[in-house]
Design a protein around this motif. Structure first.
Motif, mmCIF file in Angstrom:
data_model
loop_
_atom_site.group_PDB
_atom_site.id
_atom_site.type_symbol
_atom_site.label_atom_id
_atom_site.label_comp_id
_atom_site.label_asym_id
_atom_site.label_seq_id
_atom_site.Cartn_x
_atom_site.Cartn_y
_atom_site.Cartn_z
ATOM 1 N N HIS A 10 0.838 -1.197 0.000
ATOM 2 C CA HIS A 10 0.000 0.000 0.000
ATOM 3 C C HIS A 10 0.872 1.245 0.000
ATOM 4 O O HIS A 10 0.570 2.221 -0.693
ATOM 5 C CB HIS A 10 -0.925 -0.015 1.222
ATOM 6 C CG HIS A 10 -2.109 0.873 1.100
ATOM 7 N ND1 HIS A 10 -3.249 0.730 1.857
ATOM 8 C CD2 HIS A 10 -2.358 1.943 0.308
ATOM 9 C CE1 HIS A 10 -4.131 1.666 1.515
ATOM 10 N NE2 HIS A 10 -3.607 2.400 0.594
ATOM 11 N N ILE B 112 -8.010 2.711 6.742
ATOM 12 C CA ILE B 112 -8.145 1.548 5.873
ATOM 13 C C ILE B 112 -9.579 1.034 5.938
ATOM 14 O O ILE B 112 -10.097 0.749 7.020
ATOM 15 C CB ILE B 112 -7.168 0.425 6.272
ATOM 16 C CG1 ILE B 112 -5.737 0.959 6.326
ATOM 17 C CG2 ILE B 112 -7.294 -0.759 5.332
ATOM 18 C CD1 ILE B 112 -5.252 1.579 5.040
ATOM 19 N N VAL C 91 -3.981 1.816 -4.684
ATOM 20 C CA VAL C 91 -4.436 0.435 -4.548
ATOM 21 C C VAL C 91 -5.896 0.253 -4.956
ATOM 22 O O VAL C 91 -6.284 -0.828 -5.403
ATOM 23 C CB VAL C 91 -4.211 -0.091 -3.113
ATOM 24 C CG1 VAL C 91 -2.723 -0.221 -2.818
ATOM 25 C CG2 VAL C 91 -4.883 0.795 -2.083
ATOM 26 N N ASP C 92 -6.715 1.306 -4.809
ATOM 27 C CA ASP C 92 -8.110 1.171 -5.223
ATOM 28 C C ASP C 92 -8.189 0.899 -6.722
ATOM 29 O O ASP C 92 -8.951 0.024 -7.174
ATOM 30 C CB ASP C 92 -8.918 2.412 -4.850
ATOM 31 C CG ASP C 92 -8.248 3.716 -5.264
ATOM 32 O OD1 ASP C 92 -7.089 3.685 -5.736
ATOM 33 O OD2 ASP C 92 -8.894 4.766 -5.108
ATOM 34 N N VAL D 1 -11.383 -1.969 4.188
ATOM 35 C CA VAL D 1 -11.230 -3.112 3.285
ATOM 36 C C VAL D 1 -12.500 -3.388 2.498
ATOM 37 O O VAL D 1 -12.449 -3.922 1.382
ATOM 38 C CB VAL D 1 -10.792 -4.373 4.059
ATOM 39 C CG1 VAL D 1 -9.370 -4.214 4.582
ATOM 40 C CG2 VAL D 1 -11.758 -4.701 5.192
ATOM 41 N N TYR E 83 -5.514 -8.578 3.090
ATOM 42 C CA TYR E 83 -4.813 -7.389 3.573
ATOM 43 C C TYR E 83 -3.986 -7.812 4.788
ATOM 44 O O TYR E 83 -4.512 -8.439 5.724
ATOM 45 C CB TYR E 83 -5.801 -6.287 3.961
ATOM 46 C CG TYR E 83 -5.192 -4.899 4.009
ATOM 47 C CD1 TYR E 83 -5.325 -4.029 2.934
ATOM 48 C CD2 TYR E 83 -4.482 -4.453 5.121
ATOM 49 C CE1 TYR E 83 -4.770 -2.746 2.963
ATOM 50 C CE2 TYR E 83 -3.922 -3.191 5.158
ATOM 51 C CZ TYR E 83 -4.076 -2.337 4.077
ATOM 52 O OH TYR E 83 -3.517 -1.081 4.099
ATOM 53 N N ILE F 281 -6.724 -2.642 -7.486
ATOM 54 C CA ILE F 281 -7.683 -3.706 -7.160
ATOM 55 C C ILE F 281 -8.763 -3.806 -8.233
ATOM 56 O O ILE F 281 -9.117 -4.906 -8.680
ATOM 57 C CB ILE F 281 -8.292 -3.451 -5.769
ATOM 58 C CG1 ILE F 281 -7.226 -3.601 -4.682
ATOM 59 C CG2 ILE F 281 -9.461 -4.408 -5.503
ATOM 60 C CD1 ILE F 281 -7.624 -3.045 -3.337
ATOM 61 N N ASP F 282 -9.285 -2.662 -8.644
ATOM 62 C CA ASP F 282 -10.338 -2.656 -9.655
ATOM 63 C C ASP F 282 -9.841 -3.267 -10.972
ATOM 64 O O ASP F 282 -10.514 -4.126 -11.573
ATOM 65 C CB ASP F 282 -10.833 -1.232 -9.884
ATOM 66 C CG ASP F 282 -11.943 -1.153 -10.928
ATOM 67 O OD1 ASP F 282 -12.994 -1.789 -10.728
ATOM 68 O OD2 ASP F 282 -11.757 -0.458 -11.940
ATOM 69 N N LYS G 130 -14.526 -1.047 1.305
ATOM 70 C CA LYS G 130 -14.509 -0.084 0.207
ATOM 71 C C LYS G 130 -13.437 -0.438 -0.820
ATOM 72 O O LYS G 130 -13.659 -0.349 -2.039
ATOM 73 C CB LYS G 130 -14.270 1.326 0.749
ATOM 74 C CG LYS G 130 -14.325 2.413 -0.306
ATOM 75 C CD LYS G 130 -14.145 3.793 0.333
ATOM 76 C CE LYS G 130 -14.170 4.901 -0.718
ATOM 77 N NZ LYS G 130 -13.973 6.242 -0.103
ATOM 78 N N LEU G 131 -12.245 -0.850 -0.339
ATOM 79 C CA LEU G 131 -11.168 -1.223 -1.252
ATOM 80 C C LEU G 131 -11.540 -2.441 -2.080
ATOM 81 O O LEU G 131 -11.239 -2.524 -3.267
ATOM 82 C CB LEU G 131 -9.886 -1.504 -0.473
ATOM 83 C CG LEU G 131 -9.106 -0.314 0.087
ATOM 84 C CD1 LEU G 131 -7.942 -0.803 0.936
ATOM 85 C CD2 LEU G 131 -8.602 0.583 -1.036
ATOM 86 N N ILE H 265 -2.834 -7.016 -0.441
ATOM 87 C CA ILE H 265 -2.228 -5.727 -0.117
ATOM 88 C C ILE H 265 -1.362 -5.865 1.136
ATOM 89 O O ILE H 265 -1.841 -6.331 2.182
ATOM 90 C CB ILE H 265 -3.300 -4.640 0.121
ATOM 91 C CG1 ILE H 265 -4.204 -4.482 -1.102
ATOM 92 C CG2 ILE H 265 -2.637 -3.313 0.479
ATOM 93 C CD1 ILE H 265 -3.515 -3.998 -2.343
ATOM 94 N N CYS I 231 -10.289 -5.433 -1.568
ATOM 95 C CA CYS I 231 -9.157 -6.350 -1.703
ATOM 96 C C CYS I 231 -9.531 -7.734 -1.178
ATOM 97 O O CYS I 231 -10.435 -7.887 -0.349
ATOM 98 C CB CYS I 231 -7.941 -5.812 -0.949
ATOM 99 S SG CYS I 231 -8.224 -5.494 0.803
#
Length: 408
Positions: A172, A210, A183-184, A212, A220, A187-188, A214-215, A199, A217
């Motif tokens: 990250h 953080i 990272v967003d 997770v 993590y 990931i997408d 929303k991200l 991550i 991933c």
């Protein structure tokens, strides 16, 4: 604005006087110091709650189990995980990454598959995937940096679109350059190309909020000791829909449902991932570390780090014998600065600074591929946190001028 003097007062070790000088601790990327609240929490656990978790119905075991599960709930809330079953306690981020390599990685990555890393990864996020690639006949592909020393997103897009990518494992934030990776977007793009994403959050968990969920991933990983917590306690987040697809890493006590002479069945997550007696006191101390960080506010912490970084960079760019690595501004980066003093070995720089009570790191920082990419064997690294201030940066800059005098 943070009350730095008040914060400093919470950290007993900052009252130390190495070599008769006031301690200036600039090695926070390696580990942060611990506030009294965390130190006392670990001691309180042994004074009041010490017993093995889950296994006994007596009073102390019940208290110990409640403390351990309270820590799990605290971490779940801290990173906004959907369920506490996704929170697995490990020793550190290194073990968390190895956990996924030896379980999900060996199960799902096969011959001809691709694992994508970045050239700036910590060895902890390289060696486990080298092992998987060697055992399974997979390939490692590295994404490099752009002219501003940030991740080359165009190269990443090309690499992820070439096909056969099973996993993207990316930090990250860099422990050498301080850069915060997008990272967003990573990931997408990875998910759109059918790859899972791990991550390494070791350098982002102390200073960034953080989320997770929303991200999005898949995994993590982070360590407690880099966010004011005790050593020996780490966290692995596993996305809820992958829990049944990840086999246990270690086998033994507490992680079972039933054991027969020729086979066994396992407990549900997260117990099936936590064989043996866990680091309960570390988890209990982690609760207090999270409370302390939340009391200050992660946005405030990152802002403070960036202000110190900007201030330090403005001083260092004026010194013609200091070579800086990474972006020359504090935008979208943490409080980490790597540099060299021309014609002076990094270890000599760190040793001389130590004589002034200034603690910095020197070496390859467990990032030898990045060092080779930068064309150097090692660097000096100064890393800031909530108890550092501008007066310490001034002393650090003065110390660098003394280094030059020693080697003139």
């Amino acid at each position: 604005m943070l009350d730095i003097l008040k914060i400093k007062d919470d950290f007993p070790i900052l009252k130390s006087s190495p070599h008769g000088k006031k301690l200036i601790y600039f090695d926070n990327a390696a580990t942060t110091q611990k506030p009294t609240q965390v130190v006392e929490a670990v001691a309180d656990y042994y004074k009041k709650y010490n017993a093995n978790v889950y296994r006994s119905p007596h009073y102390l075991s019940t208290l110990s189990t409640e403390s351990y599960e309270e820590a799990r709930e605290s971490v779940k809330r801290f990173i906004n995980a959907k369920t506490s079953e996704s929170i697995v306690f490990t020793r550190n981020a290194t073990e968390s990454i190895n956990f996924i390599a030896y379980t999900w990685g060996l199960k799902h990555i096969g011959e001809g598959d691709v694992i994508v890393l970045t050239i700036a990864e910590h060895h902890s996020n390289i060696l486990p995937w080298q092992m998987v690639a060697e055992k399974k006949g997979a390939k490692l592909k590295y994404v490099h940096l752009d002219e501003d020393s940030r991740l080359d997103l165009d190269e990443f897009k090309r690499t992820i679109s070439e096909g056969h990518v099973k996993l993207v494992a990316v930090q990250h934030a860099s422990n050498v350059l301080g850069i915060i990776n997008p990272v967003d977007e990573i990931i997408d793009l990875s998910h759109r190309n059918g790859a899972k994403v791990l991550i390494d959050g070791a350098q982002s968990i102390p200073n960034m909020k953080i989320d997770v969920e929303k991200l999005g991933c898949d995994f993590y990983a982070f360590s407690g000791h880099k966010m004011l917590g005790p050593m020996g306690i780490g966290v692995l987040y596993i996305k809820e829909d992958l829990l049944d697809d990840v086999p246990p890493f270690l086998s033994g006590g507490e992680m079972i449902d039933e054991v027969f002479e020729d086979h066994s069945t396992f407990a549900p997550s997260p117990l099936k991932f936590e064989a043996g007696t866990p680091n309960v006191e570390g988890a209990y101390g982690l609760i207090k570390a999270i409370e302390y960080i939340e009391g200050i506010g992660l946005d405030n912490i990152l802002k403070h780090e960036q202000e110190l970084t900007e201030y330090a960079l403005s001083k260092l760019v004026e010194i013609d014998y200091v070579k800086l690595y990474g972006p020359k501004n504090a935008e979208n980066r943490t409080g980490i600065i790597s540099f060299n003093v021309l014609n002076v070995h990094p270890h000599d720089v760190a040793t001389i600074l130590d004589q002034d009570g200034i603690a910095v790191r020197s070496g390859h920082h467990c990032c030898q591929p990045l060092m080779r990419y930068l064309g150097v064997p090692a660097t000096v690294r100064a890393s800031f946190y909530i108890y550092n201030d501008k007066s310490e940066v001034d002393a650090f800059v003065d110390g660098l001028k003394d280094v030059r005098k020693w080697f003139r």
